[in-house]
Design an enzyme around this catalytic site. Structure first.
Site, PDB file in Angstrom:
ATOM      1  N   THR A  10       0.836  -1.201   0.000  1.00  0.00           N
ATOM      2  CA  THR A  10       0.000   0.000   0.000  1.00  0.00           C
ATOM      3  C   THR A  10       0.873   1.253   0.000  1.00  0.00           C
ATOM      4  OG1 THR A  10      -1.536  -1.240   1.387  1.00  0.00           O
ATOM      5  CG2 THR A  10      -1.970   1.098   1.150  1.00  0.00           C
ATOM      6  N   ARG A  61       7.937  -2.388   2.682  1.00  0.00           N
ATOM      7  CA  ARG A  61       8.027  -2.357   4.141  1.00  0.00           C
ATOM      8  C   ARG A  61       8.362  -3.756   4.648  1.00  0.00           C
ATOM      9  NH1 ARG A  61       3.150   0.745   7.003  1.00  0.00           N
ATOM     10  NH2 ARG A  61       3.711   2.316   5.470  1.00  0.00           N
ATOM     11  N   SER A 110       6.347   4.158   8.306  1.00  0.00           N
ATOM     12  CA  SER A 110       5.203   4.903   8.817  1.00  0.00           C
ATOM     13  C   SER A 110       4.976   4.675  10.316  1.00  0.00           C
ATOM     14  CB  SER A 110       3.974   4.540   7.993  1.00  0.00           C
ATOM     15  OG  SER A 110       2.920   5.397   8.300  1.00  0.00           O
ATOM     16  N   HIS A 111       3.852   4.063  10.634  1.00  0.00           N
ATOM     17  CA  HIS A 111       3.437   3.914  12.036  1.00  0.00           C
ATOM     18  C   HIS A 111       3.907   2.599  12.640  1.00  0.00           C
ATOM     19  CE1 HIS A 111       0.700   2.502   9.013  1.00  0.00           C
ATOM     20  NE2 HIS A 111       0.399   1.516   9.839  1.00  0.00           N
ATOM     21  N   ASP A 119       2.080  10.363  13.291  1.00  0.00           N
ATOM     22  CA  ASP A 119       2.747   9.054  13.268  1.00  0.00           C
ATOM     23  C   ASP A 119       4.233   9.168  12.948  1.00  0.00           C
ATOM     24  OD1 ASP A 119       2.552   9.692  10.585  1.00  0.00           O
ATOM     25  OD2 ASP A 119       2.361   7.600   9.976  1.00  0.00           O
ATOM     26  N   ASP A 131       6.241   8.996  10.326  1.00  0.00           N
ATOM     27  CA  ASP A 131       6.748   9.861   9.259  1.00  0.00           C
ATOM     28  C   ASP A 131       5.921  11.124   9.062  1.00  0.00           C
ATOM     29  OD1 ASP A 131       4.632   8.253   8.399  1.00  0.00           O
ATOM     30  OD2 ASP A 131       5.204   8.468   6.302  1.00  0.00           O
ATOM     31  N   ASP A 166       2.627  11.730   8.395  1.00  0.00           N
ATOM     32  CA  ASP A 166       1.504  11.953   7.489  1.00  0.00           C
ATOM     33  C   ASP A 166       0.141  11.682   8.130  1.00  0.00           C
ATOM     34  OD1 ASP A 166       1.924   9.248   7.526  1.00  0.00           O
ATOM     35  OD2 ASP A 166       2.060   8.981   5.352  1.00  0.00           O
ATOM     36  N   ARG A 167       0.127  10.995   9.267  1.00  0.00           N
ATOM     37  CA  ARG A 167      -1.162  10.724   9.919  1.00  0.00           C
ATOM     38  C   ARG A 167      -1.441  11.727  11.038  1.00  0.00           C
ATOM     39  NH1 ARG A 167      -2.198   4.268  10.507  1.00  0.00           N
ATOM     40  NH2 ARG A 167      -1.859   3.810   8.317  1.00  0.00           N
ATOM     41  N   GLU A 219      -8.598   9.663   4.511  1.00  0.00           N
ATOM     42  CA  GLU A 219      -8.848   8.246   4.762  1.00  0.00           C
ATOM     43  C   GLU A 219      -9.213   8.063   6.226  1.00  0.00           C
ATOM     44  OE1 GLU A 219      -6.544   5.210   2.434  1.00  0.00           O
ATOM     45  OE2 GLU A 219      -4.938   6.578   2.960  1.00  0.00           O
ATOM     46  N   LYS A 256      -0.734  12.660   2.493  1.00  0.00           N
ATOM     47  CA  LYS A 256      -1.524  13.134   3.626  1.00  0.00           C
ATOM     48  C   LYS A 256      -0.574  13.852   4.565  1.00  0.00           C
ATOM     49  CE  LYS A 256      -1.351   8.470   5.525  1.00  0.00           C
ATOM     50  NZ  LYS A 256      -1.661   7.286   4.752  1.00  0.00           N
ATOM     51  N   ARG A 308      -9.125  -6.196   8.069  1.00  0.00           N
ATOM     52  CA  ARG A 308      -9.768  -4.986   8.582  1.00  0.00           C
ATOM     53  C   ARG A 308     -11.257  -5.059   8.275  1.00  0.00           C
ATOM     54  NH1 ARG A 308      -5.239  -2.344   9.852  1.00  0.00           N
ATOM     55  NH2 ARG A 308      -3.611  -1.913   8.313  1.00  0.00           N
TER      56      ARG A 308
HETATM   57  C1  G1P Z   1      -3.081   1.387   5.828  1.00  0.00           C
HETATM   58  C2  G1P Z   1      -4.360   2.203   5.836  1.00  0.00           C
HETATM   59  C3  G1P Z   1      -4.431   3.036   4.576  1.00  0.00           C
HETATM   60  C4  G1P Z   1      -3.196   3.894   4.444  1.00  0.00           C
HETATM   61  C5  G1P Z   1      -1.950   3.026   4.525  1.00  0.00           C
HETATM   62  C6  G1P Z   1      -0.675   3.848   4.534  1.00  0.00           C
HETATM   63  O1  G1P Z   1      -3.087   0.504   4.735  1.00  0.00           O
HETATM   64  O2  G1P Z   1      -5.489   1.391   5.957  1.00  0.00           O
HETATM   65  O3  G1P Z   1      -5.594   3.823   4.618  1.00  0.00           O
HETATM   66  O4  G1P Z   1      -3.196   4.589   3.234  1.00  0.00           O
HETATM   67  O5  G1P Z   1      -1.978   2.239   5.720  1.00  0.00           O
HETATM   68  O6  G1P Z   1      -0.616   4.724   5.616  1.00  0.00           O
HETATM   69  P1  G1P Z   1      -3.519  -1.044   4.854  1.00  0.00           P
HETATM   70  O7  G1P Z   1      -2.647  -1.658   5.907  1.00  0.00           O
HETATM   71  O8  G1P Z   1      -4.940  -1.033   5.308  1.00  0.00           O
HETATM   72  O9  G1P Z   1      -3.326  -1.597   3.484  1.00  0.00           O
HETATM   73 ZN    ZN Z   2       2.748   7.450   7.974  1.00  0.00          ZN
END
Ligand code: G1P
Ligand code: ZN
Length: 546
Positions: free
Chosen positions: A19, A23, A115-116, A280, A282, A284-285, A366, A379, A499
């Protein structure tokens, strides 16, 4: 001082970006040639070749960030990049990187972040590639990179000393490449000053308004200090965990009710400040909180949209809005009221890129704590916090009151997401197949008094480039505005994550202040039954509820 070297390598089969970039656990990235193969695959597939290009690189400061940056600097040099901007100390938030690419007309950027996801030697690491519009590489680019990674047999790297990244403004020549260390904050902070009414926000803080901002020991700490304290006059006590640490202090840098527990606890205490927010790894959240009040990200997007005119950068009005499919339909009601289009895209920020580039939308978001606009192509956590501060500075209302008034006007979309993390991958795939098999028989039927309007596997037709992205999640949409959505995460690194997104809608003024989980409990129950989750995964209860 530097020499160019060609290194023989062989492909790894698992370098398919998900996504949001590639990673993997740090231990994977540390395997010999692993990072190098992926970076070379990016360079090898860059349109027009990488030679002579200008790029930027930075990261969220997590473990392995500094090492990886040195490798990338040397590979960029050996591949003939003409200018490489690097964030001081290797730091750059994702939104700031997006802005730097756009502001300086660069050909792209590499962001080092998972990211997170947690960091540290046992945590995760990641590489994201952004293209010249400042946004994440679209699927046609990431699949080229992946294909290249499957056949790669050599990479180029400069040999010589590491580059000193401590002083912004410093320039070093590595082979023919100029490596320029940049201040990671100032350009970004200046952009924020153009979009929002800093004077009005300064007055808000001067009037005694209090806030708590938790950077969760990740990259936004340095941005928060400059913007909230130095430029806007918030007190130093407003900042929490604002020194970036390689392991994020052992925490999980995800701004939600579970992982930002310290902030949540304070915001729900009797002496809570007026406003709380977090971002978060990086940057963006974002999560937005009021005193004893949580604003869902879906509501946040809707509230920002409906109050857009408070911020000078958005006074001219909105072209349109967009939300990812699983995000609640709260913003749809605002769009209808404003008489502007509202687009529904698959999960992942990259799908907003075309709409933003074509000037068809101004704001997007989102449910996963992501909100943003056409100012960049990612974002943006700090941006969302500033938008809220700007709205509060104009409205002078508590967050809870502002949100409740919004519900009274547009109706309330009760919304929750249940994550089943680290479940067995095969079980998860079978569960999705099972749901898919039921779709045809569900359409038009009535379940527990609710009529199914649409039951499908979401397929997106990009209105700008005509591309199609199918298999984006199972949707069951009822006529009363409630929905259940199922999808598998594309960012997890262990097993699979299922999810389940559950939404209910009401315009009933007497039902505006109920507990979300109880309001939604019939639908939650139904989601378990329809998916047979216990049977397929052995799990009945989610690991995270947001
Ligand atoms: C998750 C979030 C999605 C976001 C992505 C990157 O992806 O659900 O909205 O864009 O992280 O931050 P997912 O793990 O659901 O594929
Ligand atoms: Zn992030």
């Amino acid at each position: 001082m530097y020499t160019k070297k060609e290194v023989k390598t062989s492909p790894f089969s698992d370098q398919k970006p998900g996504t949001s970039g590639l990673r993997k656990p740090v231990t994977t990235f540390k395997k010999p040639h692993y990072l190098e193969n992926f970076i070379q695959s990016i360079f090898d597939t860059m349109e027009g070749g990488v030679k002579g290009k200008q790029l930027v690189v930075g990261g969220d400061g997590r473990y392995y960030n500094k090492r990886a940056i040195q490798i990338i600097i040397k590979m960029a040099a050996a591949n003939g990049v003409s200018l490489l901007k690097v964030g001081r100390d290797g730091l750059l938030s994702t939104p700031a990187t997006s802005h730097i690419i756009r502001k300086y007309g660069l050909s792209g950027g590499i962001i080092l972040s998972a990211s997170h996801n947690p960091g540290g030697p046992q945590g995760d690491f990641g590489v994201k590639f952004n293209i010249e519009n400042g946004g994440p590489a679209p699927e046609k680019v990431t699949s080229r990179i992946f294909e290249r990674s499957l056949e790669i047999d050599r990479y180029f790297i400069a040999q010589g000393p590491d580059v000193d990244l401590e002083k912004a403004g410093a320039e070093t020549r590595v082979l023919d490449t100029v490596v320029e260390v940049i201040d990671p904050v100032s350009d970004y902070a200046n952009l924020m000053e153009e979009l929002f009414d800093f004077e009005e926000i300064r007055r808000l803080f001067a009037s005694g308004f209090t806030m708590l901002y938790d950077a969760l020991h990740a990259v936004t700490g340095i941005y928060a200090r400059e913007i909230f304290v130095n430029r806007l006059g918030a007190s130093e006590e407003s900042l929490r965990n604002c020194t970036p640490l390689p392991d994020f202090g052992g925490g999980h840098p995800d701004p939600n009710l579970k992982y930002a527990a310290e902030l949540v606890q304070e915001m729900f205490s009797d002496n809570a400040p007026d406003f709380g927010a977090a971002s978060d790894g990086d940057g963006d959240r974002n999560m937005i909180l009021g005193r004893k009040f949580f604003v869902t990200p879906s509501d946040s997007l809707a509230i920002i949209s409906s109050n857009h005119a408070c911020a000078p950068g958005y006074k001219e009005g909105l072209k349109g809005v967009a939300r990812s499919m699983p995000t609640s339909c709260a913003v749809d009601h605002v769009a209808k009221d404003l008489n502007i289009p509202c687009f529904e895209t698959p999960t992942g920020w990259k799908f907003f890129g075309n709409l933003l580039d074509a000037d068809m939308i101004t704001l997007c978001g989102e449910e996963s704590f992501g909100t943003g606009s056409n100012h960049i192509r990612e974002k943006d956590g700090i941006w969302a916090v500033l938008f809220w501060l700007n709205i509060l500075a104009v409205k002078r209302q508590p967050v809870s009151e502002l949100t409740r008034n919004h519900w009274l006007r547009y109706g309330r979309n009760y919304y929750t997401r249940h994550d089943f993390e680290e479940v067995d991958r095969d079980g998860a795939i079978r569960l999705m197949k099972h749901l898919e098999g039921q779709l045809a028989s569900l359409s038009g039927t009535e379940i527990n008094g609710r009529k199914v309007e649409i039951a499908d596997n979401f397929c997106y037709h990009d209105p700008v480039d005509g591309s199609q992205s199918c298999n984006q999640g199972i949707r069951i949409i009822f006529e009363d505005g409630s929905r259940i959505v199922f999808r598998l995460s594309g960012t997890g690194t262990k097993g699979a994550t299922i999810r389940i997104y559950i939404e209910g809608y009401t315009r009933d003024k007497d039902r505006m202040n109920e507990d979300t989980q109880s309001f939604l409990s019939p639908l939650i129950q139904l989601s378990r039954e329809l998916s047979k989750i216990k049977e397929f995964t052995g799990r009945q209860e989610p690991s995270v509820i947001t």
